[in-house]
Design an enzyme around this catalytic site. Sequence first.
Site, PDB file in Angstrom:
ATOM      1  CG  HIS A 185      -2.010   1.321   4.909  1.00 27.27           C
ATOM      2  ND1 HIS A 185      -1.171   0.928   3.891  1.00 27.27           N
ATOM      3  CD2 HIS A 185      -3.087   0.484   4.816  1.00 27.27           C
ATOM      4  CE1 HIS A 185      -1.716  -0.078   3.224  1.00 27.27           C
ATOM      5  NE2 HIS A 185      -2.886  -0.371   3.763  1.00 27.27           N
ATOM      6  CB  SER A 227      -4.039  -1.635   0.945  1.00 27.05           C
ATOM      7  OG  SER A 227      -3.513  -2.507   1.907  1.00 27.05           O
ATOM      8  CG  ASP A 235       1.741   1.732   5.058  1.00 20.17           C
ATOM      9  OD1 ASP A 235       1.385   0.895   5.916  1.00 20.17           O
ATOM     10  OD2 ASP A 235       1.194   1.860   3.950  1.00 20.17           O
TER      11      ASP A 235
END
Lengths: 279, 279
Positions: free
Chosen positions: A257, A148, A224
């Site tokens: 995620h 991320s 996600d």
Amino acid sequence: MTIENLSSNKTFGGWHKQYSHVSSSLNCTMRFAIYLPPQASSGEKVPVLYWLSGLTCTDENFMQKAGAHRIAAELGIAIVAPDTSPRGEDVADDEGYDLGKGAGFYVNATEAPWRHHYQMYDYIVNELPALIESTFPVSNKRAISGHSMGGHGALVISLRNPERFTSVSAFSPISNPSNCPWGKKAFTAYLGEDSKTWRNYDASILMREATQKVPGLVDQGLADDFLTEQLKPELLEAAAKASDYPLEVRLHEGYDHSYYFIASFIEDHLRFHADHLQR
Amino acid sequence: MTIENLSSNKTFGGWHKQYSHVSSSLNCTMRFAIYLPPQASSGEKVPVLYWLSGLTCTDENFMQKAGAHRIAAELGIAIVAPDTSPRGEDVADDEGYDLGKGAGFYVNATEAPWRHHYQMYDYIVNELPALIESTFPVSNKRAISGHSMGGHGALVISLRNPERFTSVSAFSPISNPSNCPWGKKAFTAYLGEDSKTWRNYDASILMREATQKVPGLVDQGLADDFLTEQLKPELLEAAAKASDYPLEVRLHEGYDHSYYFIASFIEDHLRFHADHLQR
């Protein structure tokens, strides 16, 4: 340069250790974690994978949740997990989880009140590797990966320092921060309103112009929640195509995620890096 | 019996899911987690490993930190991780981390103020398996494992219910709770001063008298801070010897009480259980 050992756990025949040290780049005391595989205990100098974590994380998330030690032990790779921002009571912060502490975005801030401490780019590129390589039985072969915000950091740092890293990978990276809410908020605060200064920290822009190229691997989950608004891997893929960059982007049905996604595919990333680190 | 899905994460081709339900044994709302391997999505009824966690844990610690999903996915085993005590504002608690919430010790409490909610033995032996087997695509083949307080729970529950479990394993179990500070404190509170009532919850006592025997595996780190005062695996080993119980106790140089130890050896435990579950 003093460094203090905070904890040690034997894991998969190697050692997970946490350390604190005073960072001259960040003007504060920082904590990091290192996984030293069994090979490092028998005098071998092992290569290092740097792992950059995402928003709100510390050095602990990856070490505890990714399940990476098993493969690092097999392959003989050390893993270093730094913190995600400067820390301490006198370090500027913000109420949001996506700015300030836990959200350093791996940039060198130029704006007040951030610039005194928020120099994470220098810390990751120079200070931390110098400390690691002078302290532990590691070689100067380095790879870099992250998740991320840390995927953004890994891509940007390898694109700007291709001579320092053999390979780069990322899970769910913020691929085009100039062009998403997380990135715009952080870059405006840390770098100022002029978006020209943001280009040096945007993987999709840097990759489009890349000449010296480090092999890359990106994994992205299709379930996600941040995919469409924040992550935008299709822009990174388009940039790679434009500069003929050796980047593989893999999309995974159903994955989100979380670290459950990272754990599911970290083995592929470690083997990918091992192939390049051991050349 | 209603059950509410709280979260779902795809992991190693299967699914990690958290649920809440109202427990009739515990008189409160409980959360548990289940890992359903890929085989469960294709209509196969998979066997179940119950994992009992240690002091202060919830359903999350094992699922996030043990690295078990990879092997469970390969072997086609579901894993169920219950919470470690009843929960909720009206549930009796204690200031210590080793009594009350997060510290149910897998017993049926007989003493006030605990007995209304602290019936973890019944919950794990009967209520939870009935709920799991009526809700998910699982068979009635069950194995049980756990860590520390949960290792104690797994051993006691399998020793008292050998017809319900094919195999038992434990990491760093509290082997003889009648005879260590954690156990004495909890058993005095939950079961009363009369230590005769403690015998039914003491693995070293039960194993010494066992007739119907479920194969067992115990791993213990030799750098575990709790080894000498609280865990005492040598007493369990002596009990196994006395009753010719099929128990393997493995001692590991350098390993501590953390999930790094569990992660390092969980693969062996899952393969051990798979051998028995698939017979």
